[in-house]
Design an enzyme around this catalytic site. Structure first.
Site, short mmCIF file in Angstrom:
data_model
loop_
_atom_site.label_atom_id
_atom_site.label_comp_id
_atom_site.label_asym_id
_atom_site.label_seq_id
_atom_site.Cartn_x
_atom_site.Cartn_y
_atom_site.Cartn_z
CB CYS A 74 -14.88 -2.36 7.56
SG CYS A 74 -14.12 -0.84 8.12
CG HIS A 98 -13.13 -3.73 4.21
ND1 HIS A 98 -13.66 -2.54 3.78
CD2 HIS A 98 -12.32 -3.42 5.28
CE1 HIS A 98 -13.21 -1.56 4.53
NE2 HIS A 98 -12.40 -2.06 5.45
CG ASN A 103 -11.14 1.38 4.70
OD1 ASN A 103 -12.35 1.23 4.58
ND2 ASN A 103 -10.43 0.79 5.66
O1 UT7 Z 1 -11.14 -0.85 7.63
C1 UT7 Z 1 -10.83 -1.31 8.90
C2 UT7 Z 1 -9.70 -2.25 8.89
N1 UT7 Z 1 -8.47 -1.55 8.76
C3 UT7 Z 1 -7.38 -2.12 8.30
O2 UT7 Z 1 -7.43 -3.24 7.91
C4 UT7 Z 1 -6.09 -1.35 8.34
C5 UT7 Z 1 -4.97 -2.29 8.72
N2 UT7 Z 1 -3.69 -1.63 8.88
C6 UT7 Z 1 -2.96 -1.12 7.85
O3 UT7 Z 1 -3.42 -1.12 6.72
C7 UT7 Z 1 -1.56 -0.64 8.12
O4 UT7 Z 1 -1.20 -1.02 9.41
C8 UT7 Z 1 -1.38 0.91 7.98
C9 UT7 Z 1 -1.52 1.28 6.53
C10 UT7 Z 1 -2.43 1.63 8.80
C11 UT7 Z 1 0.00 1.30 8.45
O5 UT7 Z 1 0.99 0.60 7.70
P1 UT7 Z 1 2.23 -0.07 8.44
O6 UT7 Z 1 3.03 -0.69 7.41
O7 UT7 Z 1 1.66 -0.96 9.51
O8 UT7 Z 1 2.99 1.20 9.01
P2 UT7 Z 1 3.39 1.53 10.52
O9 UT7 Z 1 2.19 2.04 11.25
O10 UT7 Z 1 4.10 0.37 11.11
O11 UT7 Z 1 4.41 2.70 10.32
C12 UT7 Z 1 5.68 2.50 9.66
C13 UT7 Z 1 6.40 3.82 9.61
C14 UT7 Z 1 6.47 4.56 10.94
O12 UT7 Z 1 7.71 5.22 11.00
P3 UT7 Z 1 8.97 4.60 11.84
O13 UT7 Z 1 8.45 4.49 13.25
O14 UT7 Z 1 9.24 3.29 11.21
O15 UT7 Z 1 10.04 5.62 11.65
C15 UT7 Z 1 5.38 5.56 10.87
O16 UT7 Z 1 5.61 6.70 11.68
O17 UT7 Z 1 5.71 4.71 8.73
C16 UT7 Z 1 5.42 5.93 9.41
N3 UT7 Z 1 4.12 6.41 8.93
C17 UT7 Z 1 3.98 7.23 7.88
N4 UT7 Z 1 4.87 7.82 7.05
C18 UT7 Z 1 4.40 8.59 6.06
C19 UT7 Z 1 2.88 6.11 9.42
N5 UT7 Z 1 1.95 6.73 8.70
C20 UT7 Z 1 2.60 7.43 7.74
C21 UT7 Z 1 2.16 8.26 6.70
N6 UT7 Z 1 3.08 8.82 5.87
N7 UT7 Z 1 0.84 8.50 6.46
#
Ligand code: UT7
Length: 402
Positions: A140, A282, A312
């Site tokens: 990216c 980005h 993205n």
């Molecule tokens: O382009 C390259 C660079 N990339 C980035 O910069 C991406 C950086 N990361 C992010 O943007 C975020 O970490 C994500 C958007 C990928 C994830 O967000 P988060 O706030 O870090 O969520 P998480 O992975 O900690 O998940 C929180 C909860 C989990 O449930 P529990 O364990 O708390 O019950 C996940 O299972 O959200 C759940 N979850 C979802 N729920 C509904 C994860 N993905 C989803 C989903 N829909 N798509």
């Protein structure tokens, strides 16, 4: 054939090769963006549509990322076709001919092939037969890396004009069963034309960085010099040819490097962070931009964000956001623009540009140039086909002789 002459004569006139008179210092060169363009597929996929086949919902996606929809390439579309469409638009705005280009760089993580490069395909389709072409892999951050390479070549005097493209078809490498990644990405391309000028401004500074120790946090295991088989990928928790991301770790990394690298590149450009008129980051996650704006003390309204509409698009996200910012009239002459990318590698990169679009001084009428570009695109098709056909005939003749 006068039309052939018209189509092939270079029209860039601002910059003749530098000559050092009496061994004195040659005029300083600057690298300015003089053209821009973008392309996305026709098909948009909303969060609600996504939630019909992945366990997710619009509320979660929008609240955690700021994304509402993304574009997904149809069967006939690819990274190269999107790149080509964006490139044509950029040439139109720049009002130069494909034959004026000395270099084409495509930043991508989803190239058409390992080789021939996507850039070489675009070069052929444009009839840019005076240009070198290669793909650049920095995930990216790729677009900022590529822009830096092209700007340095212009400033060093080795080239006069470059086409820099960020293009991706992320939909082809997503694991559509992994809700932690497939909801984030989309397809698209953005391109800029960079040209030499003696008018001060353009690309002022850049910072390129990498931390390979974080390589396992964000990866697409695929063909390479190591044995890329299913079991090996599986042992690492990856699926072959599918993107893997440790989202939380990457999030923390991103919020740190965005602010740090903008500060560093501003220092190199000799300006203060407060002098930045617009940050074009980005487009990964709106929350990353909010965190960076707090850290830098820059109003969030100075951060360009269009992640809501495109998701993205990896290396394409910055040039697409640049096009949208120009369309929304958020960039004025003499503005300081900061670009910042971050992603797989890990890699990150930031750049300061002083906006200003010095056009070639000896312009032909735009209508004439447009016609000449279209003639060149037609020639490109004819030229490629005839070359392939000639090779085939030669092979047949050779076979008959043997
Ligand atoms: O382009 C390259 C660079 N990339 C980035 O910069 C991406 C950086 N990361 C992010 O943007 C975020 O970490 C994500 C958007 C990928 C994830 O967000 P988060 O706030 O870090 O969520 P998480 O992975 O900690 O998940 C929180 C909860 C989990 O449930 P529990 O364990 O708390 O019950 C996940 O299972 O959200 C759940 N979850 C979802 N729920 C509904 C994860 N993905 C989803 C989903 N829909 N798509």
């Amino acid at each position: 054939m006068p039309w052939l002459y018209l189509a092939n004569t270079k029209i860039m006139a601002t910059f003749e090769p530098r000559t050092d008179i009496d061994g004195g210092l040659a005029a300083r060169r600057y690298a300015h963006i003089i053209g821009w363009g973008m392309a996305v597929p026709d098909t948009a996929l909303s969060n609600d549509e996504l939630s019909t086949f992945v366990e997710t919902n619009d509320e979660w996606i929008f609240a955690r990322t700021g994304i509402r929809q993304r574009y997904i390439a149809d069967e006939g579309e690819s990274t190269a076709t999107l790149a080509y469409r964006a490139a044509q638009q950029a040439l139109e705005v720049a009002d130069i001919l494909p034959t004026d280009l000395d270099l084409i760089v495509v930043a991508t993580s989803t190239p058409e092939n390992i080789f021939p490069s996507t850039a070489s395909l675009v070069q052929d389709w444009l009839n840019a037969h005076e240009a070198g072409a290669f793909d650049l892999s920095a995930a990216c951050s790729g677009f900022v890396y590529a822009l830096n390479m092209a700007a340095d070549s212009i400033r060093a005097g080795s080239i006069k004009a470059a086409l820099v493209i960020g293009a991706e078809t992320m939909s082809r490498i997503l694991d559509w069963q992994d809700r932690s990644t497939c909801i984030l990405f989309g397809d698209g391309a953005g391109a800029v034309v960079l040209q030499a000028s003696d008018a001060p401004g353009g690309v002022l500074s850049s910072v390129l960085r990498s931390d390979g120790a974080g390589g396992d946090l964000l990866a697409i295991p695929s063909v390479g010099s190591i044995d890329a088989n299913e079991s090996r990928a599986g042992a690492n928790g990856y699926k072959l040819y599918k993107m893997y991301m440790a989202g939380g770790e990457v999030f923390k990394f991103a919020t740190r490097v965005v602010s740090e690298s903008i500060e560093q590149t501003c220092k190199l450009a000799g300006i203060s962070v407060k002098d930045i008129d617009l940050v074009i980051p980005h487009q990964a996650n709106l929350r990353i931009l909010q965190a960076a704006s707090r850290k830098l003390g820059i109003d969030i309204r100075k951060f360009m964000s269009n992640v809501e509409h495109y998701g993205n698009t990896s290396a394409a996200s910055i040039p697409i956001a640049l096009c949208d910012a120009i369309e929304q009239k958020r960039i004025q002459d003499k503005n300081h623009i900061a670009l910042v990318g971050f992603g797989g590698g890990l890699t990150w990169a930031a750049m300061v540009i002083r906006w200003g679009v010095p056009k070639p001084s000896e312009q032909h009428s735009s209508l004439l140039n447009r016609q000449r570009r279209h003639v060149q695109y037609r020639i490109a098709k004819w030229r490629s086909r005839s070359r392939r056909w000639r090779r085939r005939v030669n092979r047949k003749v050779q076979d008959m002789r043997n």
